[in-house]
Design a protein around this motif. Structure first.
Motif, PDB file in Angstrom:
ATOM      1  N   SER A  31       0.758  -1.376   0.160  1.00 42.97           N
ATOM      2  CA  SER A  31      -0.140   0.025   0.279  1.00 42.97           C
ATOM      3  C   SER A  31       1.322   1.041  -0.057  1.00 42.97           C
ATOM      4  CB  SER A  31      -1.296   0.226   1.018  1.00 42.97           C
ATOM      5  OG  SER A  31      -1.555  -1.476   1.111  1.00 42.97           O
ATOM      6  N   THR A  32       2.169   1.336   0.211  1.00 44.98           N
ATOM      7  CA  THR A  32       2.711   2.764   1.067  1.00 44.98           C
ATOM      8  C   THR A  32       3.170   2.384   0.117  1.00 44.98           C
ATOM      9  OG1 THR A  32       4.450   1.591   2.071  1.00 44.98           O
ATOM     10  CG2 THR A  32       2.937   2.610   3.659  1.00 44.98           C
ATOM     11  N   LEU A  33       3.772   1.815  -0.842  1.00 45.49           N
ATOM     12  CA  LEU A  33       4.871   1.607  -2.380  1.00 45.49           C
ATOM     13  C   LEU A  33       3.931   1.687  -3.099  1.00 45.49           C
ATOM     14  CD1 LEU A  33       6.990  -1.958  -1.393  1.00 45.49           C
ATOM     15  CD2 LEU A  33       7.864   0.317  -1.772  1.00 45.49           C
ATOM     16  N   GLU A  34       3.122   1.251  -3.481  1.00 46.07           N
ATOM     17  CA  GLU A  34       2.287   2.235  -4.353  1.00 46.07           C
ATOM     18  C   GLU A  34       1.521   3.247  -4.192  1.00 46.07           C
ATOM     19  OE1 GLU A  34      -0.496  -1.934  -6.023  1.00 46.07           O
ATOM     20  OE2 GLU A  34      -1.454  -0.525  -4.476  1.00 46.07           O
ATOM     21  N   GLN A  35       1.434   4.173  -3.361  1.00 44.38           N
ATOM     22  CA  GLN A  35       1.399   5.799  -2.708  1.00 44.38           C
ATOM     23  C   GLN A  35       2.312   6.428  -4.117  1.00 44.38           C
ATOM     24  OE1 GLN A  35       1.010   6.842   1.140  1.00 44.38           O
ATOM     25  NE2 GLN A  35      -1.479   6.644   1.256  1.00 44.38           N
ATOM     26  N   GLU A  36       4.074   5.155  -3.110  1.00 44.34           N
ATOM     27  CA  GLU A  36       5.120   6.465  -4.089  1.00 44.34           C
ATOM     28  C   GLU A  36       4.852   6.316  -5.773  1.00 44.34           C
ATOM     29  OE1 GLU A  36       6.733   8.435  -2.792  1.00 44.34           O
ATOM     30  OE2 GLU A  36       5.066   7.900  -1.074  1.00 44.34           O
ATOM     31  N   ASN A  37       4.106   5.344  -6.392  1.00 43.52           N
ATOM     32  CA  ASN A  37       3.676   5.302  -7.463  1.00 43.52           C
ATOM     33  C   ASN A  37       4.343   3.400  -7.475  1.00 43.52           C
ATOM     34  OD1 ASN A  37       1.461   7.055  -8.213  1.00 43.52           O
ATOM     35  ND2 ASN A  37       3.804   8.501  -8.664  1.00 43.52           N
ATOM     36  N   HIS A  38       5.344   3.159  -7.657  1.00 43.19           N
ATOM     37  CA  HIS A  38       5.610   1.592  -7.604  1.00 43.19           C
ATOM     38  C   HIS A  38       4.876   0.406  -7.985  1.00 43.19           C
ATOM     39  CE1 HIS A  38       9.727   3.484  -6.647  1.00 43.19           C
ATOM     40  NE2 HIS A  38       8.757   3.913  -4.955  1.00 43.19           N
TER      41      HIS A  38
END
Length: 469
Positions: A31-38
């Protein structure tokens, strides 16, 4: 960056008998990685075939692996496969946090994330993506010029409401269907972190701190609505170290569940003294769907309880089980055998105590000195750790040198403890009922028919109107 998050298979006995839950830690990281567009993919090798690893390694830039103690060798095997494909390898989790030097010295791991990684890992990925120095990232370990570098510890996330919900959609949820509560597939949730008690055999207070950090009831309900309506779950395991540490917060959560008419079945972890002091809370939790409480009783021997740092009395343990039963709530009692001063007599005393207080289900674990615990540090200095095969660090094998019992004797006594508890004719109907209703275990691989059944049942619940009692 394309990131593959991997949960290694577990060689432990609880995995073997089918006790598998979604790896929430990886889902939070996603979830936190996807927030950074990964771009993130989760591969859970608890339930996915190992052959999927090779294909997934071809389509990623970095591999993140969660590493528990008895999974350490499996984690390194995955790391080795990743390195052969030229991928960056990052390890996190309890074992990685407390055994970073050992893992880095394997030559198969590039970075270790120490402690809770929701903010540390994305920062590390950003630095690596921009070819910047990793020295600026707090809470990581790595090798540089032949030496281990540990950056200062990162502060623990203070406001847990700010962390996005775990990305469960990236997990093969249908593969976890064998773990159920009264016929309902089970989903797990975490509503708080940290533990102020600091039991000597537990690493939680070292990993997540002794300060208890709790999510707000409003934030918890928002996630509960997601798993209830969007994902269709009707059974939840609150896997906090102690869900009832704040009775007022627990009561508020129960009030909201009742107000929204959520017809869920759930279980949680608590303490016997909390149950005894707050009977009204038990009544309210039962009305809100509580089905079982996991309680750590540990031992009947006072000196052993003191050694464990367990501030608990036999009377409190017995009374807690009685209160839970009064409101139709089952109890799962946990006991630990194998303290260094343990004898056949103290083990017999504990087994008789378990029979006396009579929880609905009982667990006899063997004391395991997990890295990060006070027990590990103490017995390592004393030279009592006689087996360093991490696969044996699963609560079912003896790895310590005891004063009066050898490992073979302790293992036999642990098996005998189960036989003594469950052989009682008066208990057999309860044990059968528990196995049948509370925890359905299926050992063979999931068939297409069973998976279709799961999807049909779950989707039938999803987006359904709020049920009424």
């Amino acid at each position: 960056m394309n990131i593959l998050l991997v949960n290694p298979p577990s060689p432990g006995i609880y995995s073997w008998i089918g006790l598998k839950l979604p790896p929430l830690g990886l889902a939070y990281l996603a979830s936190t990685l996807e927030q950074e567009n990964h771009r993130v993919k989760i591969l859970d090798l608890q339930v996915a075939p190992k052959k999927e690893l090779k294909e997934n390694l071809k389509n990623c830039d970095l591999v993140g692996i969660t590493c528990e103690t008895n999974k350490a060798y499996e984690a390194l095997k995955i790391a080795e496969s990743a390195k052969k494909e030229g991928r960056l390898v990052v390890l996190g989790g309890y074992h990685a946090t407390f055994c970073d030097e050992e893992l880095l010295n394997s030559g198969l791991v590039d970075y270790i994330v120490r402690g809770e990684g929701e903010y540390i890992f994305p920062q590390l990925v950003k630095v690596l993506e921009n070819n910047e120095s990793p020295h600026s990232v707090l809470g990581i370990s790595f090798r540089e010029e032949g030496k281990i570098v540990r950056t200062p510890p990162a502060p623990l996330p203070h406001n847990l409401d700010e962390i996005p919900f775990p990305q469960r959609e990236l997990l093969p949820l249908s593969k976890y269907w064998m773990t159920q509560v009264e016929g309902e597939p089970l989903i797990n949730m975490v509503t708080s972190r940290g533990c102020p008690f600091g039991c000597s055999f537990c690493a939680s207070s070292q990993f997540s701190g002794k300060k208890w950090r709790a999510r707000s009831p409003e934030n918890i309900m928002e996630e509960l609505r997601q798993v209830y309506f969007d994902l269709g779950y009707r059974a939840v395991a609150f896997v906090d170290d102690n869900f009832t540490l704040s009775p007022a917060r627990a009561e508020t959560i129960c009030d909201k569940i009742e107000q929204e008419k959520m017809k869920i079945k759930w279980w949680c972890f608590s303490r016997a003294d909390t149950i005894v002091k707050h009977e009204s809370l038990v009544e309210k939790m039962a009305r809100a769907g509580l089905r079982m409480v996991y309680l750590g009783f540990e031992s009947a021997e006072e000196s052993i309880l003191q050694d464990y740092g367990k501030n608990l009395t036999a009377e409190e343990s017995k009374k807690a089980v009685e209160i839970l039963r009064k409101y139709g709530v089952q109890s799962w009692g946990s006991f630990i055998l194998g303290n260094v001063r343990e004898t056949k007599e103290t083990i017999k005393k504990t087994v008789e105590f378990a029979k006396q207080i009579n929880p609905d289900i009982v667990q006899f674990s063997i004391l395991t000195p997990f890295p990060g615990t006070e027990t590990y540090e103490k017995y390592q200095k004393e030279g009592r750790i006689i087996n360093r095969d991490w696969k044996a660090f699963d609560g079912a094998h003896s790895v310590l040198q005891l004063d009066f019992l050898n490992p073979q004797e302790l293992s036999r006594l642990a098996i005998r403890a189960y036989l003594e508890f469950y052989k009682r004719w008066s208990y057999l109907p309860q044990a059968f009922s528990f196995i049948k209703k509370f925890l359905v275990i299926n050992l063979p691989p999931i068939s297409r028919r069973k998976e279709a059944w799961y999807q049909k049942e779950r989707l039938k619940n999803a987006n359904s109107p709020i049920p009424s009692y």
